[in-house]
Each structure stands twice: as C-alpha cells, then as structure tokens.
Design a protein around this motif. Structure first.
Motif, PDB file in Angstrom:
ATOM      1  N   THR A  23       0.855  -1.189   0.000  1.00 57.48           N
ATOM      2  CA  THR A  23       0.000   0.000   0.000  1.00 57.48           C
ATOM      3  C   THR A  23       0.888   1.234   0.000  1.00 57.48           C
ATOM      4  N   LYS A  24       0.660   2.102  -0.971  1.00 63.62           N
ATOM      5  CA  LYS A  24       1.512   3.281  -1.121  1.00 63.62           C
ATOM      6  C   LYS A  24       0.653   4.537  -1.200  1.00 63.62           C
ATOM      7  N   GLY A  25       0.999   5.530  -0.406  1.00 67.70           N
ATOM      8  CA  GLY A  25       0.284   6.797  -0.420  1.00 67.70           C
ATOM      9  C   GLY A  25       0.920   7.789  -1.378  1.00 67.70           C
ATOM     10  N   GLU A  26       0.082   8.545  -2.072  1.00 70.68           N
ATOM     11  CA  GLU A  26       0.561   9.548  -3.024  1.00 70.68           C
ATOM     12  C   GLU A  26      -0.145  10.876  -2.753  1.00 70.68           C
ATOM     13  N   THR A  27       0.513  11.954  -3.133  1.00 75.93           N
ATOM     14  CA  THR A  27      -0.088  13.280  -2.975  1.00 75.93           C
ATOM     15  C   THR A  27       0.220  14.124  -4.206  1.00 75.93           C
ATOM     16  N   SER A  28      -0.648  15.042  -4.528  1.00 75.03           N
ATOM     17  CA  SER A  28      -0.511  15.825  -5.758  1.00 75.03           C
ATOM     18  C   SER A  28       0.630  16.827  -5.658  1.00 75.03           C
ATOM     19  N   TYR A  29       1.241  17.114  -6.818  1.00 73.83           N
ATOM     20  CA  TYR A  29       2.215  18.203  -6.870  1.00 73.83           C
ATOM     21  C   TYR A  29       1.512  19.545  -6.680  1.00 73.83           C
ATOM     22  N   GLU A  30       0.302  19.629  -7.190  1.00 75.44           N
ATOM     23  CA  GLU A  30      -0.480  20.849  -6.983  1.00 75.44           C
ATOM     24  C   GLU A  30      -0.849  20.939  -5.506  1.00 75.44           C
ATOM     25  N   GLU A  31      -0.519  22.034  -4.886  1.00 73.63           N
ATOM     26  CA  GLU A  31      -0.718  22.170  -3.448  1.00 73.63           C
ATOM     27  C   GLU A  31      -2.184  21.966  -3.069  1.00 73.63           C
ATOM     28  N   ASN A  32      -2.399  21.085  -2.084  1.00 69.09           N
ATOM     29  CA  ASN A  32      -3.751  20.786  -1.595  1.00 69.09           C
ATOM     30  C   ASN A  32      -4.679  20.297  -2.704  1.00 69.09           C
ATOM     31  N   GLY A  33      -4.111  19.571  -3.669  1.00 65.29           N
ATOM     32  CA  GLY A  33      -4.930  19.065  -4.768  1.00 65.29           C
ATOM     33  C   GLY A  33      -5.671  17.789  -4.404  1.00 65.29           C
ATOM     34  N   PHE A  34      -4.911  16.732  -4.135  1.00 62.48           N
ATOM     35  CA  PHE A  34      -5.537  15.455  -3.798  1.00 62.48           C
ATOM     36  C   PHE A  34      -4.528  14.544  -3.110  1.00 62.48           C
ATOM     37  N   ASN A  35      -5.058  13.543  -2.432  1.00 60.46           N
ATOM     38  CA  ASN A  35      -4.283  12.432  -1.872  1.00 60.46           C
ATOM     39  C   ASN A  35      -4.986  11.143  -2.256  1.00 60.46           C
ATOM     40  N   PHE A  36      -4.227  10.068  -2.356  1.00 57.41           N
ATOM     41  CA  PHE A  36      -4.855   8.765  -2.554  1.00 57.41           C
ATOM     42  C   PHE A  36      -3.860   7.664  -2.204  1.00 57.41           C
ATOM     43  N   GLU A  37      -4.365   6.457  -2.109  1.00 57.96           N
ATOM     44  CA  GLU A  37      -3.524   5.277  -1.917  1.00 57.96           C
ATOM     45  C   GLU A  37      -3.761   4.311  -3.063  1.00 57.96           C
ATOM     46  N   TRP A  38      -2.742   3.551  -3.387  1.00 55.99           N
ATOM     47  CA  TRP A  38      -2.950   2.453  -4.318  1.00 55.99           C
ATOM     48  C   TRP A  38      -2.292   1.197  -3.765  1.00 55.99           C
ATOM     49  N   CYS A  39      -2.887   0.069  -4.088  1.00 51.59           N
ATOM     50  CA  CYS A  39      -2.443  -1.214  -3.535  1.00 51.59           C
ATOM     51  C   CYS A  39      -2.085  -2.177  -4.662  1.00 51.59           C
ATOM     52  N   LEU A  40      -1.012  -2.901  -4.464  1.00 54.47           N
ATOM     53  CA  LEU A  40      -0.634  -4.005  -5.347  1.00 54.47           C
ATOM     54  C   LEU A  40      -0.696  -5.269  -4.499  1.00 54.47           C
ATOM     55  N   ILE A  41      -1.556  -6.203  -4.889  1.00 55.93           N
ATOM     56  CA  ILE A  41      -1.833  -7.370  -4.047  1.00 55.93           C
ATOM     57  C   ILE A  41      -1.475  -8.653  -4.790  1.00 55.93           C
ATOM     58  N   TYR A  42      -0.523  -9.387  -4.227  1.00 51.55           N
ATOM     59  CA  TYR A  42      -0.135 -10.691  -4.759  1.00 51.55           C
ATOM     60  C   TYR A  42      -0.802 -11.786  -3.930  1.00 51.55           C
ATOM     61  N   LYS A  43      -1.193 -12.847  -4.597  1.00 54.04           N
ATOM     62  CA  LYS A  43      -1.664 -14.032  -3.880  1.00 54.04           C
ATOM     63  C   LYS A  43      -0.762 -15.197  -4.278  1.00 54.04           C
ATOM     64  N   ILE A  44      -0.131 -15.822  -3.281  1.00 50.85           N
ATOM     65  CA  ILE A  44       0.798 -16.925  -3.539  1.00 50.85           C
ATOM     66  C   ILE A  44       0.214 -18.218  -2.981  1.00 50.85           C
ATOM     67  N   ASP A  45       0.217 -19.242  -3.805  1.00 50.77           N
ATOM     68  CA  ASP A  45      -0.248 -20.552  -3.374  1.00 50.77           C
ATOM     69  C   ASP A  45       0.801 -21.190  -2.456  1.00 50.77           C
ATOM     70  N   ARG A  46       0.376 -21.696  -1.317  1.00 51.38           N
ATOM     71  CA  ARG A  46       1.322 -22.241  -0.343  1.00 51.38           C
ATOM     72  C   ARG A  46       1.986 -23.518  -0.837  1.00 51.38           C
ATOM     73  N   ILE A  47       1.323 -24.240  -1.727  1.00 46.04           N
ATOM     74  CA  ILE A  47       1.866 -25.531  -2.166  1.00 46.04           C
ATOM     75  C   ILE A  47       2.902 -25.354  -3.266  1.00 46.04           C
ATOM     76  N   ASN A  48       2.520 -24.646  -4.356  1.00 40.95           N
ATOM     77  CA  ASN A  48       3.478 -24.519  -5.467  1.00 40.95           C
ATOM     78  C   ASN A  48       4.333 -23.259  -5.387  1.00 40.95           C
ATOM     79  N   LYS A  49       4.084 -22.408  -4.376  1.00 36.39           N
ATOM     80  CA  LYS A  49       4.903 -21.207  -4.116  1.00 36.39           C
ATOM     81  C   LYS A  49       4.923 -20.229  -5.285  1.00 36.39           C
ATOM     82  N   ARG A  50       3.887 -20.220  -6.074  1.00 33.14           N
ATOM     83  CA  ARG A  50       3.819 -19.317  -7.223  1.00 33.14           C
ATOM     84  C   ARG A  50       2.723 -18.284  -7.029  1.00 33.14           C
ATOM     85  N   ILE A  51       2.870 -17.158  -7.732  1.00 35.78           N
ATOM     86  CA  ILE A  51       1.820 -16.140  -7.724  1.00 35.78           C
ATOM     87  C   ILE A  51       0.640 -16.677  -8.525  1.00 35.78           C
TER      88      ILE A  51
END
Length: 289
Positions: free
Chosen positions: A221-249
């Motif tokens: 999870t990573k937070g970002e903020t606008s270069y324009e002062e007081n423009g906007f904020n948001f978060e974006w998420c990158l989610i991996y799911k790994i199988d416990r048996i074959n150890k692959r995404i």
C-alpha cells in the motif's frame, strides 16, 4: 615601482568587480521550484503504455528468477521496517515496532532484519529453517559480534543461498518485496500519473503479509499526494496471492483507493475518477501463468 604597484591595484579591482558580478548573478538566478522535482512529462508518446496483462507477465517472469538474480539481498533489509505480518486478523509482527525496539543500538538495521525474517521463516517454513537462519545469520554477520563495521545488504545477500532453497515459501514471499516487481506496477500507472501529477507522500508505504491456510497475500500500500498544493491524496495497492503448495503467484490485483480531493478543479476530479474506475475495473488477473 609605482607602475607595478598600479598594475597590482588594477588587478585587485578587477577581481573584486568580477566577484561582485558573480555573487549578484547567483543571487538573482531563478530558482527551480522544489515542487517540480520528479514530475513526469505529459507527452504520452514518451513510453509505450503497458496493459495489465503485460504487467502480470513481467512480474511473473521476474518472480521466477533464481534468488541471486533478484534484489532480495538489497530490498529486504531496505524494507524490513515497512513489513507487517498478519494471521487470523491479528498483527503478528511489525517491522517498524521492531526497529523502534533496537533504534538506539549500533546495529539496529541488522537486528531488525534478523527478527523480521526469522519470524517470517517460522510462520512460512517452520522452526528448523528458522533456527538454521539464526545460526547462519550470526556467522554471516560476525561484525556485530566483533563490534566492527559491515554492510547489511552484502551479508544478507551472501546468506540467502546458504539458508534458502529456490522452492522455499519464504523466498517466494520475499521476491514480492523486490523493487523490480513493484516497478512494473509503477510503470503501468505512468499514464495516470502524467494526467494527474503526484509524488510520494500522504501515508507512506507499507507491506502486509497476510497468512491464510491455503495462500499468502502480500499487499503493498503506497500513499501519493498531488504536486499541486492541496490538490488530492490517494492510496494504491498491489496485491499478490501466492499458493502455499506450489509457491507461485496465482493472482494479482492493483487498486486505487482512499481518494481525497481538496482544492482540485472539478473537471480534473471527474477525469481522475474516470481513470481510477477504469484501473480498478481492469486490474484483476486470476490464474496467473
């Protein structure tokens, strides 16, 4: 003699004048605004846009690389304080809290890495490997014992092939911490970033390792903020799911969330929301091969 003296005085005057001009030039030189640092060009032809399928293929290829051809040795020590491990909806470990515990120690970074990775191994691969890791860590990081200087990344990298096999679940999880995999998602978001300029900020960056019975979810999870002062904020998420048996995404998701607009023009807000909804709708891939 008087002629020589006059020449010396003339040279000194010229040097003084040059110095004054130089100072005035430096003082009056237009300064680059700090807020412009790191902005990306709006010209969308600068780099071909990636599809999310291409991102997934790129990540899958990088994840399949052997241990020593990844940046685990560099990135795990660098990101140890950002790691949070959860199981049964409870926080088992917080890298930030561990670092705070060792903050006054000379080898705080090394001790944090040791405890974070040790707990991860215990939860993912069992106590035998954990004990072997801790023993090998003491040998590899002998500069802690001798109270001399050393490099945490170099020592951790040397330790990796000694402790871990290529099909180890802990290694599969640690590979998702590496910069190369994360960079693929950053590249995918580049067109969005060109339209709505933003940079690191807001809530920072954390990595949750969520342990389930059949799979491991790793959520950046990573937070970002606008270069324009007081423009906007948001978060974006990158989610991996790994199988416990074959150890692959086995699946990959990218989502934009927690958007907060402040003084951002209405037309740009509308475009931002359209872009966000498009990204959130298309960035799901299951059965990753």
């Amino acid at each position: 003699m008087e002629g020589i003296l006059l020449l010396v005085i003339a040279e000194m005057v010229m040097v003084a004048i040059f110095g004054v001009v130089l100072i005035l030039t430096c003082v009056n030189k237009p300064k680059q605004k700090l807020s412009e640092y790191g902005k990306v060009e709006s010209n969308i032809s600068l780099r071909p846009e990636l599809t999310f399928n291409e991102v997934c293929q790129k990540i899958n290829t990088l994840h399949a690389k052997p241990i020593l051809k990844t940046s685990i040795g560099i990135d795990v020590p660098r990101l140890a304080t950002k790691i949070i491990i959860k199981k049964s909806n409870k926080i088992i470990l917080s890298g930030a809290e561990i670092f705070n515990k060792y903050e006054k120690e000379k080898y705080s970074a090394e001790l944090t890495v040791r405890e974070v990775v040790s707990k991860m191994i215990e939860l993912l691969d069992g106590n035998d490997m954990k004990e072997y890791f801790e023993q090998t860590f003491e040998d590899s990081f002998n500069y802690i014992r001798t109270k001399t200087e050393g490099d945490v990344s170099s020592c951790f990298k040397k330790l990796l092939p000694i402790v871990f096999s290529e099909d180890c679940l802990t290694v599969s999880v640690m590979k998702t911490f590496t910069q190369a995999l994360f960079a693929a998602a950053v590249e995918y978001l580049l067109p969005f970033r060109r339209r709505h300029q933003y940079h690191d900020g807001y809530t920072g960056w954390n990595i949750e390792v969520i342990i389930e019975s059949q799979e491991i979810n790793i959520k950046h999870t990573k937070g970002e903020t606008s270069y324009e002062e007081n423009g906007f904020n948001f978060e974006w998420c990158l989610i991996y799911k790994i199988d416990r048996i074959n150890k692959r995404i086995i699946s990959l998701d990218l989502q934009i969330d927690n958007v907060q607009f402040n003084n951002y023009p209405n037309d740009l807000r509308e475009d931002f929301i359209i872009c966000k909804d498009k990204i959130n709708a298309e960035c799901h891939l299951k059965e990753l091969n």
